[in-house]
Motif scaffolding. Structure first.
Motif, PDB file in Angstrom:
ATOM      1  N   CYS A  72      45.736  34.945  63.807  1.00  0.00           N
ATOM      2  CA  CYS A  72      44.707  34.527  62.871  1.00  0.00           C
ATOM      3  C   CYS A  72      44.878  33.084  62.436  1.00  0.00           C
ATOM      4  N   VAL A  73      46.101  32.603  62.445  1.00  0.00           N
ATOM      5  CA  VAL A  73      46.355  31.240  61.952  1.00  0.00           C
ATOM      6  C   VAL A  73      45.596  30.193  62.748  1.00  0.00           C
ATOM      7  N   PRO A  74      45.669  30.196  64.094  1.00  0.00           N
ATOM      8  CA  PRO A  74      44.889  29.207  64.841  1.00  0.00           C
ATOM      9  C   PRO A  74      43.394  29.343  64.604  1.00  0.00           C
ATOM     10  N   ALA A  75      42.908  30.598  64.498  1.00  0.00           N
ATOM     11  CA  ALA A  75      41.465  30.785  64.308  1.00  0.00           C
ATOM     12  C   ALA A  75      41.008  30.132  63.015  1.00  0.00           C
ATOM     13  N   LEU A  76      41.794  30.310  61.930  1.00  0.00           N
ATOM     14  CA  LEU A  76      41.423  29.706  60.659  1.00  0.00           C
ATOM     15  C   LEU A  76      41.519  28.195  60.723  1.00  0.00           C
ATOM     16  N   SER A  77      42.576  27.716  61.371  1.00  0.00           N
ATOM     17  CA  SER A  77      42.778  26.270  61.414  1.00  0.00           C
ATOM     18  C   SER A  77      41.729  25.579  62.276  1.00  0.00           C
ATOM     19  N   GLN A  78      41.069  26.345  63.156  1.00  0.00           N
ATOM     20  CA  GLN A  78      40.068  25.749  64.038  1.00  0.00           C
ATOM     21  C   GLN A  78      38.656  25.827  63.454  1.00  0.00           C
ATOM     22  N   THR A  79      38.498  26.411  62.244  1.00  0.00           N
ATOM     23  CA  THR A  79      37.180  26.462  61.619  1.00  0.00           C
ATOM     24  C   THR A  79      36.712  25.047  61.323  1.00  0.00           C
ATOM     25  N   PRO A  80      35.555  24.639  61.843  1.00  0.00           N
ATOM     26  CA  PRO A  80      35.129  23.253  61.667  1.00  0.00           C
ATOM     27  C   PRO A  80      34.843  22.916  60.210  1.00  0.00           C
ATOM     28  N   THR A  81      35.194  21.714  59.812  1.00  0.00           N
ATOM     29  CA  THR A  81      34.895  21.222  58.477  1.00  0.00           C
ATOM     30  C   THR A  81      33.546  20.535  58.504  1.00  0.00           C
ATOM     31  N   TYR A  82      32.707  20.841  57.514  1.00  0.00           N
ATOM     32  CA  TYR A  82      31.375  20.236  57.481  1.00  0.00           C
ATOM     33  C   TYR A  82      31.465  18.818  56.947  1.00  0.00           C
ATOM     34  N   PRO A  83      30.720  17.884  57.559  1.00  0.00           N
ATOM     35  CA  PRO A  83      29.961  18.017  58.817  1.00  0.00           C
ATOM     36  C   PRO A  83      30.860  17.789  60.023  1.00  0.00           C
ATOM     37  N   SER A  84      30.617  18.528  61.081  1.00  0.00           N
ATOM     38  CA  SER A  84      31.455  18.446  62.274  1.00  0.00           C
ATOM     39  C   SER A  84      30.834  17.580  63.370  1.00  0.00           C
ATOM     40  N   ARG A  85      29.618  17.084  63.139  1.00  0.00           N
ATOM     41  CA  ARG A  85      28.939  16.241  64.126  1.00  0.00           C
ATOM     42  C   ARG A  85      27.867  15.431  63.391  1.00  0.00           C
ATOM     43  N   PRO A  86      27.189  14.522  64.084  1.00  0.00           N
ATOM     44  CA  PRO A  86      26.156  13.714  63.416  1.00  0.00           C
ATOM     45  C   PRO A  86      25.075  14.574  62.761  1.00  0.00           C
ATOM     46  N   ILE A  87      24.545  14.067  61.670  1.00  0.00           N
ATOM     47  CA  ILE A  87      23.488  14.747  60.919  1.00  0.00           C
ATOM     48  C   ILE A  87      22.151  14.107  61.264  1.00  0.00           C
ATOM     49  N   THR A  88      21.151  14.940  61.493  1.00  0.00           N
ATOM     50  CA  THR A  88      19.793  14.457  61.722  1.00  0.00           C
ATOM     51  C   THR A  88      19.019  14.538  60.413  1.00  0.00           C
ATOM     52  N   LEU A  89      18.515  13.408  59.961  1.00  0.00           N
ATOM     53  CA  LEU A  89      17.713  13.350  58.742  1.00  0.00           C
ATOM     54  C   LEU A  89      16.263  13.134  59.154  1.00  0.00           C
ATOM     55  N   VAL A  90      15.453  14.171  59.001  1.00  0.00           N
ATOM     56  CA  VAL A  90      14.068  14.148  59.460  1.00  0.00           C
ATOM     57  C   VAL A  90      13.167  13.526  58.399  1.00  0.00           C
ATOM     58  N   VAL A  91      12.266  12.666  58.853  1.00  0.00           N
ATOM     59  CA  VAL A  91      11.246  12.051  58.008  1.00  0.00           C
ATOM     60  C   VAL A  91       9.894  12.399  58.613  1.00  0.00           C
ATOM     61  N   GLY A  92       8.987  12.916  57.811  1.00  0.00           N
ATOM     62  CA  GLY A  92       7.706  13.359  58.350  1.00  0.00           C
ATOM     63  C   GLY A  92       6.662  12.274  58.497  1.00  0.00           C
ATOM     64  N   TYR A  93       7.094  11.029  58.642  1.00  0.00           N
ATOM     65  CA  TYR A  93       6.180   9.886  58.718  1.00  0.00           C
ATOM     66  C   TYR A  93       6.704   8.874  59.734  1.00  0.00           C
TER      67      TYR A  93
END
Length: 329
Positions: free
Chosen positions: A23-44
């Motif tokens: 279980c230890v590796p599984a917990l340690s491998q849980t990704p921390t947010y954010p784990s990749r680039p964030i897309t910020l959507v604009v409706g214009y």
């Protein structure tokens, strides 16, 4: 104790220990947010006040969260296509919406075919900023202030027109709020954006127009149009010489602006929402962000104010305007 029981106990202990180790590796491998680039959507499309706000905020959020923030412009339907894109995204916090009151409060009141619920299909994160709108007159109209505007229109009902960037936008509702408060008969002319509206105002083909303050200021300061008043209750620090419409007793209840908030899809995990809310609060205190948004005519909002409650209150305000003016798309 019997030997077979000892052996069974030993097996259980060993099995439990092995499970704990795995279980230890599984917990340690849980990704921390954010784990990749964030897309910020604009409706214009790029270049408007919502896009500007998103780009300034996105730069600061990237510094705060430690991941790039990519702006994705999904223009169309008065911001509704961008909002729909986020409503249908995975609720992991990597796709967010920088939305405005057009798509997150007004659209549901005027468009029965809207394919999302602004209150139910999003996770509110926090308010970002607000900006007043400004009512302006063409130089050829002869109107110099709000009192002369009301007098002229009342003497010539139906002979004057005001333009906005489209039916059902916050600019349209601001114009209708003024009409309703003063009991005026003015024809609304929707335009496909600010550019053609500005051209007709400067050319004298249109008497009145409603702009977001940042869009109207260049024309006002250059003397190409006359500012009659801003639509929020107080004067704007960016343009303190322009009176608030509410300073006139007949318009004392006029208080409407354009505002921006940050949302994720519905079902965003509580931990992710809390992380984003904290990052937003920190970002809105950054001197560079404050300077840039303030210079554009915006007022930084308090992200601690519940966005969902604010949004619901604004919807109720707009509902009265929409129903009285019978606005539909």
């Amino acid at each position: 104790m019997k030997p077979h029981l000892l052996r069974r106990r030993d097996v259980l202990l060993v099995t439990g220990a092995a499970a704990a180790v795995t279980c230890v590796p599984a917990l340690s491998q849980t990704p921390t947010y954010p784990s990749r680039p964030i897309t910020l959507v604009v409706g214009y499309p790029p270049g408007g006040s919502t896009d500007l706000t998103a780009r300034v905020l996105g730069e600061q959020l990237a510094r705060t969260l430690g991941q790039p923030v990519v702006i994705e412009n999904v223009g169309g339907a008065g911001g509704a296509l961008g909002a729909q894109r986020v409503a249908q995204a995975n609720a992991d916090g990597h796709t967010l919406l920088l939305g405005s009151n057009n798509e997150m409060a007004i659209a549901g009141l005027i468009n029965p075919a809207l394919r999302y619920d602004p209150l139910k299909q999003f996770t509110p994160i926090g308010r970002v900023a607000s900006q007043p709108m400004v009512l302006v007159a063409s130089n050829q109209s002869g109107m110099k202030d709000m009192s002369s505007f009301i007098e002229r229109v009342k003497q010539n009902p139906g002979k004057f027109s005001y333009g906005s960037s489209g039916v059902g936008t916050a600019l349209n509702l601001a114009g209708e709020m003024v009409k309703q408060a003063a009991g005026l008969f003015i024809v609304h002319i929707p335009y496909r954006g600010v550019a053609p509206l500005t051209t007709d105002l400067i050319g004298g083909q249109l008497e009145l127009g409603v702009f977001v303050l940042s869009s109207g200021l260049p024309q006002i300061t250059s003397g190409k149009v006359v500012a009659l008043g801003v639509t929020e209750r107080a004067r704007s620090p960016v343009a303190p010489n322009i009176p608030a419409l509410s300073e006139l007793p007949i318009l004392r209840n006029v208080d409407i602006g354009t505002w921006f908030g940050l949302w994720g899809p519905a079902g965003l995990p509580a931990g992710v929402t809390q992380r984003l809310n904290a990052a937003l609060a920190e970002s809105l205190k950054a001197p560079d962000l404050v300077q840039r948004l303030t210079a554009s005519g915006a007022t930084i909002s308090d992200p601690g104010v519940a966005l969902a409650q604010f949004q619901a209150t604004e919807i109720d305000k707009y509902r009265r305007i929409v129903q009285q003016a019978n606005i539909r798309v």
